[in-house]
Design a protein around this motif. Structure first.
Motif, PDB file in Angstrom:
ATOM      1  N   THR A   1      52.421  -7.292  96.355  1.00 13.92           N
ATOM      2  CA  THR A   1      53.362  -6.518  96.042  1.00 13.92           C
ATOM      3  C   THR A   1      54.323  -6.245  97.557  1.00 13.92           C
ATOM      4  O   THR A   1      53.443  -5.874  98.691  1.00 13.92           O
ATOM      5  CB  THR A   1      53.342  -5.212  95.813  1.00 13.92           C
ATOM      6  OG1 THR A   1      52.414  -5.487  94.574  1.00 13.92           O
ATOM      7  CG2 THR A   1      54.364  -4.319  95.490  1.00 13.92           C
ATOM      8  N   ARG A   2      55.420  -6.562  97.549  1.00 15.01           N
ATOM      9  CA  ARG A   2      56.110  -5.953  98.945  1.00 15.01           C
ATOM     10  C   ARG A   2      57.546  -5.361  98.609  1.00 15.01           C
ATOM     11  O   ARG A   2      58.040  -5.558  97.572  1.00 15.01           O
ATOM     12  CB  ARG A   2      56.451  -7.584  99.559  1.00 15.01           C
ATOM     13  CG  ARG A   2      55.418  -8.483  99.770  1.00 15.01           C
ATOM     14  CD  ARG A   2      54.672  -7.930 101.044  1.00 15.01           C
ATOM     15  NE  ARG A   2      53.779  -8.928 101.483  1.00 15.01           N
ATOM     16  CZ  ARG A   2      52.572  -8.967 101.136  1.00 15.01           C
ATOM     17  NH1 ARG A   2      52.101  -7.911 100.314  1.00 15.01           N
ATOM     18  NH2 ARG A   2      51.551  -9.616 101.636  1.00 15.01           N
ATOM     19  N   ARG A   3      57.887  -4.307  99.315  1.00 15.80           N
ATOM     20  CA  ARG A   3      59.130  -3.764  99.234  1.00 15.80           C
ATOM     21  C   ARG A   3      60.351  -4.649  99.600  1.00 15.80           C
ATOM     22  O   ARG A   3      61.437  -4.353  98.970  1.00 15.80           O
ATOM     23  CB  ARG A   3      59.034  -2.792 100.223  1.00 15.80           C
ATOM     24  CG  ARG A   3      58.143  -1.500  99.921  1.00 15.80           C
ATOM     25  CD  ARG A   3      58.572  -0.298 100.730  1.00 15.80           C
ATOM     26  NE  ARG A   3      57.538   0.884 100.825  1.00 15.80           N
ATOM     27  CZ  ARG A   3      57.080   1.410  99.825  1.00 15.80           C
ATOM     28  NH1 ARG A   3      57.724   1.687  98.785  1.00 15.80           N
ATOM     29  NH2 ARG A   3      55.931   2.408  99.912  1.00 15.80           N
TER      30      ARG A   3
ATOM     31  N   VAL B   1      55.349  -9.101  93.309  1.00 14.20           N
ATOM     32  CA  VAL B   1      56.143  -8.008  92.745  1.00 14.20           C
ATOM     33  C   VAL B   1      57.032  -7.529  94.041  1.00 14.20           C
ATOM     34  O   VAL B   1      56.482  -7.350  95.266  1.00 14.20           O
ATOM     35  CB  VAL B   1      55.440  -6.921  92.344  1.00 14.20           C
ATOM     36  CG1 VAL B   1      56.147  -5.620  91.946  1.00 14.20           C
ATOM     37  CG2 VAL B   1      54.413  -7.264  91.222  1.00 14.20           C
ATOM     38  N   LEU B   2      58.328  -7.744  93.797  1.00 12.22           N
ATOM     39  CA  LEU B   2      59.279  -7.644  95.080  1.00 12.22           C
ATOM     40  C   LEU B   2      60.198  -6.208  94.901  1.00 12.22           C
ATOM     41  O   LEU B   2      60.706  -6.263  93.765  1.00 12.22           O
ATOM     42  CB  LEU B   2      59.929  -8.761  95.333  1.00 12.22           C
ATOM     43  CG  LEU B   2      61.017  -8.648  96.639  1.00 12.22           C
ATOM     44  CD1 LEU B   2      60.011  -8.518  97.929  1.00 12.22           C
ATOM     45  CD2 LEU B   2      61.621 -10.206  96.878  1.00 12.22           C
ATOM     46  N   GLY B   3      60.247  -5.337  95.674  1.00 15.92           N
ATOM     47  CA  GLY B   3      61.254  -4.171  95.506  1.00 15.92           C
ATOM     48  C   GLY B   3      60.691  -3.098  94.881  1.00 15.92           C
ATOM     49  O   GLY B   3      61.183  -1.995  94.617  1.00 15.92           O
ATOM     50  N   CYS B   4      59.278  -3.073  94.466  1.00 13.03           N
ATOM     51  CA  CYS B   4      58.666  -1.973  93.907  1.00 13.03           C
ATOM     52  C   CYS B   4      58.821  -0.751  94.551  1.00 13.03           C
ATOM     53  O   CYS B   4      58.638  -0.398  95.970  1.00 13.03           O
ATOM     54  CB  CYS B   4      57.093  -2.177  93.837  1.00 13.03           C
ATOM     55  SG  CYS B   4      56.372  -1.164  92.718  1.00 13.03           S
ATOM     56  N   GLY B   5      59.526   0.220  94.045  1.00 20.04           N
ATOM     57  CA  GLY B   5      59.751   1.560  94.455  1.00 20.04           C
ATOM     58  C   GLY B   5      61.286   1.613  94.835  1.00 20.04           C
ATOM     59  O   GLY B   5      61.728   2.979  95.003  1.00 20.04           O
ATOM     60  N   ASP B   6      61.956   0.677  94.881  1.00 23.93           N
ATOM     61  CA  ASP B   6      63.433   0.886  95.328  1.00 23.93           C
ATOM     62  C   ASP B   6      64.374   0.116  94.232  1.00 23.93           C
ATOM     63  O   ASP B   6      64.906  -0.882  94.339  1.00 23.93           O
ATOM     64  CB  ASP B   6      63.664  -0.037  96.727  1.00 23.93           C
ATOM     65  CG  ASP B   6      63.029   0.759  97.921  1.00 23.93           C
ATOM     66  OD1 ASP B   6      62.274   1.727  97.586  1.00 23.93           O
ATOM     67  OD2 ASP B   6      63.318   0.189  99.028  1.00 23.93           O
ATOM     68  N   GLY B   7      64.421   0.741  93.075  1.00 26.84           N
ATOM     69  CA  GLY B   7      65.210   0.375  91.862  1.00 26.84           C
ATOM     70  C   GLY B   7      64.363  -0.642  91.171  1.00 26.84           C
ATOM     71  O   GLY B   7      62.995  -0.566  91.158  1.00 26.84           O
ATOM     72  N   GLU B   8      64.756  -1.445  90.396  1.00 27.58           N
ATOM     73  CA  GLU B   8      64.391  -2.361  89.543  1.00 27.58           C
ATOM     74  C   GLU B   8      63.466  -3.312  90.285  1.00 27.58           C
ATOM     75  O   GLU B   8      63.930  -4.281  90.750  1.00 27.58           O
ATOM     76  CB  GLU B   8      64.960  -2.914  88.345  1.00 27.58           C
ATOM     77  CG  GLU B   8      64.464  -3.753  87.372  1.00 27.58           C
ATOM     78  CD  GLU B   8      63.862  -2.604  86.255  1.00 27.58           C
ATOM     79  OE1 GLU B   8      62.804  -2.993  85.721  1.00 27.58           O
ATOM     80  OE2 GLU B   8      64.458  -1.631  86.214  1.00 27.58           O
TER      81      GLU B   8
ATOM     82  N   PHE C   1      58.725  -9.521 105.508  1.00 20.18           N
ATOM     83  CA  PHE C   1      57.603 -10.173 106.318  1.00 20.18           C
ATOM     84  C   PHE C   1      57.292 -11.421 105.353  1.00 20.18           C
ATOM     85  O   PHE C   1      56.159 -11.829 105.468  1.00 20.18           O
ATOM     86  CB  PHE C   1      56.417  -9.110 106.422  1.00 20.18           C
ATOM     87  CG  PHE C   1      56.724  -7.964 107.100  1.00 20.18           C
ATOM     88  CD1 PHE C   1      56.552  -8.244 108.657  1.00 20.18           C
ATOM     89  CD2 PHE C   1      56.937  -6.987 106.540  1.00 20.18           C
ATOM     90  CE1 PHE C   1      56.737  -7.110 109.464  1.00 20.18           C
ATOM     91  CE2 PHE C   1      56.957  -5.769 107.321  1.00 20.18           C
ATOM     92  CZ  PHE C   1      57.219  -5.856 108.792  1.00 20.18           C
ATOM     93  N   GLY C   2      58.269 -11.917 104.889  1.00 23.79           N
ATOM     94  CA  GLY C   2      57.997 -13.281 103.802  1.00 23.79           C
ATOM     95  C   GLY C   2      57.720 -12.882 102.441  1.00 23.79           C
ATOM     96  O   GLY C   2      57.608 -11.747 102.113  1.00 23.79           O
ATOM     97  N   HIS C   3      57.926 -13.968 101.632  1.00 17.36           N
ATOM     98  CA  HIS C   3      57.639 -13.826 100.126  1.00 17.36           C
ATOM     99  C   HIS C   3      56.208 -13.660 100.100  1.00 17.36           C
ATOM    100  O   HIS C   3      55.270 -13.809 100.622  1.00 17.36           O
ATOM    101  CB  HIS C   3      57.850 -15.001  99.453  1.00 17.36           C
ATOM    102  CG  HIS C   3      58.024 -15.055  98.156  1.00 17.36           C
ATOM    103  ND1 HIS C   3      57.102 -15.033  97.430  1.00 17.36           N
ATOM    104  CD2 HIS C   3      59.069 -14.756  97.260  1.00 17.36           C
ATOM    105  CE1 HIS C   3      57.280 -14.710  96.054  1.00 17.36           C
ATOM    106  NE2 HIS C   3      58.537 -14.747  95.893  1.00 17.36           N
ATOM    107  N   PRO C   4      55.859 -12.506  98.806  1.00 19.84           N
ATOM    108  CA  PRO C   4      54.548 -12.243  98.744  1.00 19.84           C
ATOM    109  C   PRO C   4      53.486 -13.459  98.247  1.00 19.84           C
ATOM    110  O   PRO C   4      52.535 -13.349  98.743  1.00 19.84           O
ATOM    111  CB  PRO C   4      54.553 -11.359  97.416  1.00 19.84           C
ATOM    112  CG  PRO C   4      56.059 -10.855  97.269  1.00 19.84           C
ATOM    113  CD  PRO C   4      56.849 -11.844  98.189  1.00 19.84           C
TER     114      PRO C   4
END
Length: 118
Positions: free
Chosen positions: A55-57, A101-108, A61-64
């Motif tokens: 998971t990354r926001r 999982v990308l962007g978890c916490g900032d929108g969808e 730092f690159g793709h998960p």
């Protein structure tokens, strides 16, 4: 719990939903032993699935998926065998899947699922 841990737990919850939506039954989460940790353990028909969740926001730092190295895949395969022995479950096959999982916490969040990565 640290913010990083909360982010990871949220990603793992979303990843479990992705597996369940595909008919893959999650049977264990965050299993640990001295050799490491498995994020999600699941059953897909007669196959034991070890799912690595990254998971990354952001992509800063690159793709998960870039964090899943050949060494990590080898360790996950070993952990899958150890989990199987520990739980006396001996499936016909073992598969490693990856969920980003990308962007978890900032929108969808955006989720990507790769079946059989290692």
């Amino acid at each position: 719990m640290r913010a990083k841990d909360l982010l990871g737990r949220g990603g793992e919850m979303l990843a479990a939903d992705v597996l369940e939506d595909r008919g893959i039954r999650v049977i264990d989460r965050n299993w640990r032993c001295p050799r490491g940790e498995i994020d999600l353990v699941a059953i897909d028909s007669e196959t034991l699935v070890i799912a690595e969740v990254k998971t990354r926001r952001s992509l800063r730092f690159g793709h998960p998926f870039e964090a899943i190295t050949p060494a990590k895949l080898t360790r996950l395969r070993t952990l899958g065998v150890l989990w199987s022995r520990d739980h006396c479950i001996f499936p016909a096959a073992l598969r490693i899947d990856a969920i980003a999982v990308l962007g978890c916490g900032d929108g969808e969040p955006v989720l990507e699922y790769l079946k059989g990565v290692g």
